[in-house]
Write an enzyme that holds these catalytic residues in place. Structure first.
Site, short mmCIF file in Angstrom:
data_model
loop_
_atom_site.label_atom_id
_atom_site.label_comp_id
_atom_site.label_asym_id
_atom_site.label_seq_id
_atom_site.Cartn_x
_atom_site.Cartn_y
_atom_site.Cartn_z
N HIS A 17 0.84 -1.21 0.00
CA HIS A 17 0.00 0.00 0.00
C HIS A 17 0.87 1.27 0.00
O HIS A 17 0.59 2.23 -0.72
CB HIS A 17 -0.88 0.06 1.26
N LYS A 41 -19.66 -3.67 10.48
CA LYS A 41 -18.66 -4.72 10.25
C LYS A 41 -17.43 -4.42 11.09
O LYS A 41 -16.82 -3.36 10.93
CB LYS A 41 -18.25 -4.76 8.77
N ARG A 90 -2.09 -5.92 -8.24
CA ARG A 90 -1.06 -6.95 -8.05
C ARG A 90 -1.15 -8.01 -9.14
O ARG A 90 -0.19 -8.28 -9.83
CB ARG A 90 -1.23 -7.62 -6.68
N SER A 128 -3.17 -7.41 3.29
CA SER A 128 -3.48 -7.22 4.72
C SER A 128 -3.94 -8.54 5.32
O SER A 128 -3.60 -8.86 6.46
CB SER A 128 -4.58 -6.17 4.88
#
Ligand code: ADP
Length: 157
Positions: A17, A41, A90, A128
């Protein structure tokens, strides 16, 4: 002045990132990295921890601002006067998903353009979710995240 928003969960921010963010800051006048969240969430890290870690990691770059938002990215972009959404790519899997997201955002707000930057090969496999997985299984995440994130995660988890 071209303002770009770099939206994402950044839960936590990784070296991949940061690479996209720094490149974006070289291209655009201002980049706002914005942590998107949904109150219903629960993420891994609280949103304020995520933003504080990002702030610390990029504190030397003057044209980067760190913020958070809830709701539609295009509404946040409108509010901030941004004309660009910055996203990282990616793999071809990212591409499929990102193309759909970009077209959806453009259908919602035709003044917004998504700019994609391709990650450096050394960050290609970093996500992540894999950082979280390695962390909970007591593996070494040092080479995947900025120093400040490494310190925070190893002290708190
Ligand atoms: P989201 O929840 O929107 O998928 P992420 O925090 O996972 O948000 O990622 C935000 C953006 O950063 C996405 O465009 C994603 O493709 C990109 N990204 C994630 N990891 C990397 C990496 N290692 N290298 C380059 N870009 C990345």
């Amino acid at each position: 002045m071209t303002i770009a928003i770099y939206p994402g969960s950044f839960d936590p921010i990784t070296n991949g990132h940061i690479d996209i963010l720094k490149s974006g800051a070289e291209i655009f006048d201002k980049v706002i990295i914005a942590v998107s969240y949904n109150v219903n969430k629960k993420g891994f890290l609280p949103v304020d921890v995520r933003t504080n870690l990002i702030r610390e990691a990029v504190k030397d770059i003057p044209n980067i601002e760190v913020d958070s938002f809830e709701g539609l990215t295009v509404e946040y972009a409108k509010k901030r006067g941004a004309s660009v959404l910055l996203r990282g790519l990616r793999t071809s899997f990212d591409f499929e998903y990102e193309m759909q997201l970009s077209q959806t955002n453009q259908a919602l707000y035709d003044k917004i353009k998504t700019v994609f930057l391709i990650t450096k090969p050394e960050y290609n496999f970093i996500s992540s979710s894999c950082v979280r997985e390695i962390l909970v299984n007591k593996g070494d995440i040092k080479s995947f995240v900025p120093e400040v994130v490494y310190r925070y995660l190893t002290q708190n988890y």
